[in-house]
Design an enzyme around this catalytic site. Structure first.
Site, PDB file in Angstrom:
ATOM      1  N   ASP A 115       0.856  -1.178   0.000  1.00  0.00           N
ATOM      2  CA  ASP A 115       0.000   0.000   0.000  1.00  0.00           C
ATOM      3  C   ASP A 115       0.897   1.236   0.000  1.00  0.00           C
ATOM      4  OD1 ASP A 115      -2.193  -1.625   0.114  1.00  0.00           O
ATOM      5  OD2 ASP A 115      -2.872  -1.002   2.104  1.00  0.00           O
ATOM      6  N   ASP A 117       0.478   3.851   1.667  1.00  0.00           N
ATOM      7  CA  ASP A 117       0.443   4.597   2.928  1.00  0.00           C
ATOM      8  C   ASP A 117       1.088   3.860   4.095  1.00  0.00           C
ATOM      9  OD1 ASP A 117      -1.491   2.649   3.350  1.00  0.00           O
ATOM     10  OD2 ASP A 117      -3.181   4.021   3.136  1.00  0.00           O
ATOM     11  N   TRP A 177     -13.416  -1.561  -1.709  1.00  0.00           N
ATOM     12  CA  TRP A 177     -12.555  -1.910  -0.582  1.00  0.00           C
ATOM     13  C   TRP A 177     -12.867  -3.277   0.022  1.00  0.00           C
ATOM     14  CZ3 TRP A 177     -12.958  -3.243   4.452  1.00  0.00           C
ATOM     15  CH2 TRP A 177     -11.781  -3.200   5.208  1.00  0.00           C
ATOM     16  N   GLU A 180     -10.016  -8.803  -0.831  1.00  0.00           N
ATOM     17  CA  GLU A 180      -9.012  -9.374  -1.736  1.00  0.00           C
ATOM     18  C   GLU A 180      -7.813  -9.939  -0.989  1.00  0.00           C
ATOM     19  OE1 GLU A 180      -9.160  -6.204  -1.011  1.00  0.00           O
ATOM     20  OE2 GLU A 180      -7.068  -5.674  -0.660  1.00  0.00           O
ATOM     21  N   ASP A 181      -7.487  -9.339   0.152  1.00  0.00           N
ATOM     22  CA  ASP A 181      -6.339  -9.823   0.921  1.00  0.00           C
ATOM     23  C   ASP A 181      -6.657 -11.139   1.629  1.00  0.00           C
ATOM     24  OD1 ASP A 181      -8.175  -8.357   2.395  1.00  0.00           O
ATOM     25  OD2 ASP A 181      -6.681  -7.335   3.622  1.00  0.00           O
ATOM     26  N   MET A 207       0.673   3.382   9.311  1.00  0.00           N
ATOM     27  CA  MET A 207      -0.164   3.714   8.157  1.00  0.00           C
ATOM     28  C   MET A 207      -0.526   5.192   8.277  1.00  0.00           C
ATOM     29  SD  MET A 207      -3.680   2.216   6.528  1.00  0.00           S
ATOM     30  CE  MET A 207      -4.790   3.438   7.201  1.00  0.00           C
ATOM     31  N   HIS A 210      -5.679   8.463   6.938  1.00  0.00           N
ATOM     32  CA  HIS A 210      -6.497   8.921   5.799  1.00  0.00           C
ATOM     33  C   HIS A 210      -7.931   8.476   5.985  1.00  0.00           C
ATOM     34  CE1 HIS A 210      -6.994   4.916   3.999  1.00  0.00           C
ATOM     35  NE2 HIS A 210      -5.781   4.676   4.426  1.00  0.00           N
ATOM     36  N   ARG A 212     -11.551   7.154   3.956  1.00  0.00           N
ATOM     37  CA  ARG A 212     -11.845   6.271   2.828  1.00  0.00           C
ATOM     38  C   ARG A 212     -11.906   7.074   1.526  1.00  0.00           C
ATOM     39  NH1 ARG A 212     -13.946   0.677   3.301  1.00  0.00           N
ATOM     40  NH2 ARG A 212     -14.298   1.431   5.372  1.00  0.00           N
TER      41      ARG A 212
HETATM   42  N1  UDH Z   1      -5.538   3.220  -3.026  1.00  0.00           N
HETATM   43  C1  UDH Z   1      -5.277   4.373  -3.764  1.00  0.00           C
HETATM   44  N2  UDH Z   1      -6.302   5.191  -4.122  1.00  0.00           N
HETATM   45  C2  UDH Z   1      -7.590   4.914  -3.791  1.00  0.00           C
HETATM   46  C3  UDH Z   1      -7.849   3.752  -3.024  1.00  0.00           C
HETATM   47  C4  UDH Z   1      -6.811   2.939  -2.639  1.00  0.00           C
HETATM   48  O1  UDH Z   1      -4.122   4.674  -4.101  1.00  0.00           O
HETATM   49  O2  UDH Z   1      -8.468   5.684  -4.154  1.00  0.00           O
HETATM   50  C5  UDH Z   1      -4.439   2.270  -2.735  1.00  0.00           C
HETATM   51  C6  UDH Z   1      -3.381   2.829  -1.801  1.00  0.00           C
HETATM   52  O3  UDH Z   1      -2.140   2.244  -2.090  1.00  0.00           O
HETATM   53  C7  UDH Z   1      -3.910   2.360  -0.472  1.00  0.00           C
HETATM   54  C8  UDH Z   1      -4.389   0.956  -0.826  1.00  0.00           C
HETATM   55  O4  UDH Z   1      -4.932   1.110  -2.113  1.00  0.00           O
HETATM   56  O5  UDH Z   1      -2.926   2.367   0.526  1.00  0.00           O
HETATM   57  C9  UDH Z   1      -5.410   0.378   0.131  1.00  0.00           C
HETATM   58  O6  UDH Z   1      -6.507   1.236   0.324  1.00  0.00           O
HETATM   59  P1  UDH Z   1      -6.818   1.910   1.724  1.00  0.00           P
HETATM   60  O7  UDH Z   1      -5.598   2.597   2.190  1.00  0.00           O
HETATM   61  O8  UDH Z   1      -8.041   2.722   1.596  1.00  0.00           O
HETATM   62  O9  UDH Z   1      -7.086   0.636   2.637  1.00  0.00           O
HETATM   63  P2  UDH Z   1      -7.207   0.623   4.199  1.00  0.00           P
HETATM   64  O10 UDH Z   1      -7.212  -0.776   4.632  1.00  0.00           O
HETATM   65  O11 UDH Z   1      -8.687   1.179   4.343  1.00  0.00           O
HETATM   66  O12 UDH Z   1      -6.272   1.578   4.810  1.00  0.00           O
HETATM   67  C10 UDH Z   1      -9.134   1.843   5.394  1.00  0.00           C
HETATM   68  C11 UDH Z   1     -10.103   2.883   4.847  1.00  0.00           C
HETATM   69  C12 UDH Z   1     -10.979   3.470   5.893  1.00  0.00           C
HETATM   70  C13 UDH Z   1     -10.328   4.552   6.694  1.00  0.00           C
HETATM   71  C14 UDH Z   1     -11.286   5.093   7.678  1.00  0.00           C
HETATM   72  C15 UDH Z   1     -10.638   6.132   8.558  1.00  0.00           C
HETATM   73  N3  UDH Z   1     -10.722   5.765   9.925  1.00  0.00           N
HETATM   74 MN    MN Z   2      -4.640   2.775   4.071  1.00  0.00          MN
END
Ligand code: UDH
Ligand code: MN
Length: 265
Positions: A115, A117, A177, A180-181, A207, A210, A212
């Site tokens: 990812d 982030d 979202w 997939e993992d 992380m 950010h 969603r």
């Molecule tokens: N990603 C992007 N752009 C997008 C969506 C996803 O670049 O529009 C990529 C990016 O590398 C990201 C990865 O996909 O790090 C995974 O997506 P994510 O970071 O949204 O996944 P995460 O598991 O989701 O971090 C948590 C989202 C909800 C946050 C709520 C705040 N408390």
């Molecule tokens: Mn993330």
């Protein structure tokens, strides 16, 4: 805790610019390629980053990870796989595209899917492949440095080329979202492999905060596929991957591959 040898603080608010990062990483070559200067690395590592609309995160990632990978004497290339706008995000499919495209560049034998982030906070966390597929984001601040559940396999994972081919890559069928993992984890098990994880103290990672993203809502529509990995993995994955490269650009610090991966049928 977390202040041992090799650990450092990641400051995601620090204002750094790409020209700055370029001047601080003069050994990194066009397209984000690095090589140890005084030895030959066994592993040739492609780092695949799924991406859309996260420029500030990418800048921070590059700021920390380019020195990190060089310090670890990595022979590496950075691939930012960017999905075109106005389609539902598909992280897993972008990973498959990254694998397929990076393979054309160099004889990579290790693929790290990360990812944009997530940044490790200890440079003893070796960005390398192992005997088994490796879960590297096992000690994340967002989960209080614990595993939220035992089979979690998201964030940052490392596969040798053989390991990734054995499971036919990721599923291409997870739009939006989530899921997939977990499906990927089930592929590994179905292929008779185990996962491994670095010591959680060494694997401590952050992380960047950010919300969603728009276009990556959790619809849950594909969640039914998670437990069908064994059934579908040989039909759905690298072997069925279709995409159009819209743009292929070698930036100084990374290679950008902008792709049209279609939409959910
Ligand atoms: N990603 C992007 N752009 C997008 C969506 C996803 O670049 O529009 C990529 C990016 O590398 C990201 C990865 O996909 O790090 C995974 O997506 P994510 O970071 O949204 O996944 P995460 O598991 O989701 O971090 C948590 C989202 C909800 C946050 C709520 C705040 N408390
Ligand atoms: Mn993330």
């Amino acid at each position: 805790m977390g202040e041992g040898y090799g650990s450092y603080i990641v400051d995601a608010k620090k204002n750094v610019s790409i020209p700055n990062i370029i001047s601080e990483n003069s050994h990194v070559q066009e397209g984000g390629r690095g090589k140890p200067q005084f030895c030959k690395a066994k592993q040739k590592i492609a780092i695949i980053i799924p991406f859309r609309n996260r420029e500030p995160h990418l800048t921070i990632w590059l700021q920390y990870m380019l020195p990190f990978l060089q310090k670890q004497q990595g022979d590496f290339g950075i691939y930012v796989v960017e999905q075109i706008r106005n389609t539902t995000f598909n992280r897993a499919k972008l990973m498959n595209v990254g694998f397929s495209e990076a393979k054309k560049d160099y004889d990579y034998n290790c693929f790290i899917f990360s990812d944009v982030d997530i940044i490790p906070m200890n440079d003893r966390n070796l960005y390398r492949c192992s005997e088994n597929p490796k879960h590297m984001a096992n000690s994340l601040d967002k989960f209080n440095f614990r595993l939220p559940y035992e089979t979690i396999f998201g964030g940052v994972v490392a596969f040798t080329k053989e390991q990734f081919l054995k499971i036919n890559g990721f599923s291409n069928r997870f739009w939006g979202w989530g899921g997939e993992d977990d499906e990927l984890y089930n592929r590994i098990v179905a292929a008779g492999m185990k996962i491994e994880r670095p010591d959680p103290e060494i694997a401590r990672s952050t992380m960047i905060f950010h919300n969603r993203d728009t276009g990556n809502e959790a619809t849950g529509k594909s969640f039914g596929l998670i437990n069908k990995a064994a059934q579908f993995m040989h039909l759905d994955g690298l072997s069925s991957l279709k995409y159009d490269v819209i743009k292929h650009t070698r930036h100084k610090l990374y290679t950008n591959i902008t792709v049209n991966i279609g939409t959910q049928l």
